[in-house]
Design an enzyme around this catalytic site. Sequence first.
Site, PDB file in Angstrom:
ATOM      1  CD  GLN A  79      14.488  -9.896 -88.280  1.00 59.01           C
ATOM      2  OE1 GLN A  79      14.666  -8.791 -87.805  1.00 59.01           O
ATOM      3  NE2 GLN A  79      14.858 -11.002 -87.661  1.00 59.01           N
ATOM      4  CG  HIS A  80       9.648 -12.318 -87.387  1.00 55.07           C
ATOM      5  ND1 HIS A  80      10.764 -12.885 -86.818  1.00 55.07           N
ATOM      6  CD2 HIS A  80       9.566 -11.060 -86.888  1.00 55.07           C
ATOM      7  CE1 HIS A  80      11.313 -12.002 -86.001  1.00 55.07           C
ATOM      8  NE2 HIS A  80      10.622 -10.888 -86.036  1.00 55.07           N
ATOM      9  CG  ASP A 241      13.615  -5.890 -91.896  1.00 51.26           C
ATOM     10  OD1 ASP A 241      13.876  -6.583 -90.889  1.00 51.26           O
ATOM     11  OD2 ASP A 241      12.475  -5.447 -92.122  1.00 51.26           O
TER      12      ASP A 241
END
Length: 499
Positions: A79-80, A241
């Site tokens: 992520q991110h 994830d």
Amino acid sequence: MSVVAGLDIGTQSVKLLVHDTDRRRTLAIRGRPLALVEGADGSREQQPEWWIAAATQCFADLDAGLRARIVALGVSGQQHGFVPLDAAGGVLAPAKLWCDTSSWRECEEIMAAAGGYRRCIALAGNPILTGYTASKLPWTRKHRPDVYRRLATILLPHDYVNFWLTGERWMECGDASGTGWLDVRKHRWSSAMLAATDADRDLWRCLPPLVDAQFSAPIASATADALGLSREVRVSAGGGDNMMAAIGTGNVAPGTLSVSLGTSGTLFACADRPLVDEDGLWAAFCSSTGSWLPLVCTMNCTVATRCVADAFGFEAGEGDLLIERTAPGADGLLMLPFFHGERSPDLPSAHASLHGMNPGNFTRAHVYRAAMEGATYALRHGLDALRRAGLAFQAIRLTGGGANSASWRQLLADVFDLPVEMPAETEGAAFGAALQALWAWRHHAGDTAGIEEIAREHVALDEGRAARPDASRVQSYREPYRQFLEQLAALQQAHAATA
């Protein structure tokens, strides 16, 4: 026979899992390692082309006949991360990752522009924490101005892999939650948070459309041919994830707690409503199934035990033997395992530290236990917050690389005072991506089966690797955990004084 695949783009590796939906068993798992570029300023980056090369190699490692039988594919991603594309779809710069702490000052700037920490939560459900995608935009504007000027599309890691697979650009609400721009209560972008990130640019134009959890698109013919896949393959919406691990561990209805012991540590639950905390004690994320996923993410989990193993010159896999030689509480040795700074709690510039050292406990076995215990205490701190919000759990569904350690499974059961259940499929994120792909493929064909039904059918538990709390050890961990909270409070106070 219906065969589906899940592709997980992690920080350390890419994993490909192929699942037989009729026999309900995994047919193959392939993996390739990934490099990580680290800077002294806290930057941590990867080239998106590395993800594509690793994924391509994973498919090439499969038998050609098996590849040809795949009907649907889902992508899970760290992520991110921020993948900047130009108007032609070319990558403009390396992807800044979730564990990149170089933009922590920009987090503060965005929140100040929005009206403060609590105002961000009121606007979109979350503050802008270290590593979130939003902070990477003003960092790029300052440090890579030409990239920012040419920026046409903002993608997350799993979005970029979907773009490679299909030629289409989209986001779904689960992974989009971690940008800091999504109004998680309403499943739509927050114009106020986008303006707080850059008041002089319409960032909305750089964001792809949001799609629902059952969305799927056809694979691009050229990509299918290059990978040896059928041109009829459908690519599902995918997700972060953690969202995919929720599906892969069967956490698709309220009442279950999933814990992932990876480079980062996470714990998350399914909620049928937005679960927002006014103090931001957890991430108020959406799920990748259409519901919500309150989540606590610590940036230092297996990274802590790996650092200790590297420092003392042994393989992390040998750690269980060292744990067996030591007692709960590491004979008074306590670690705050913040090697990469920390997000939960919000301490981006923190460093790891050892407390209570003496000649008797300063051994590699005690330090390794202190690292494992410290990472677990940090997760327990997050669990306490979710419990205070009224959530109750009967058991833990465990996934991630750290879950392979029998010692860590038992430690988690004792510190959390909850039984630990182990899904039979240990690659939770890749498996969840495959199950989401199955769900989307069935939906495209007109099947009305819900994700809960699919999870019940396919997520099995490995009773031989379960762990139950030991009453004496549960008691033994209470004082060390209290000391952890005491040291953590002192660090938070010091951090606040210097902010």
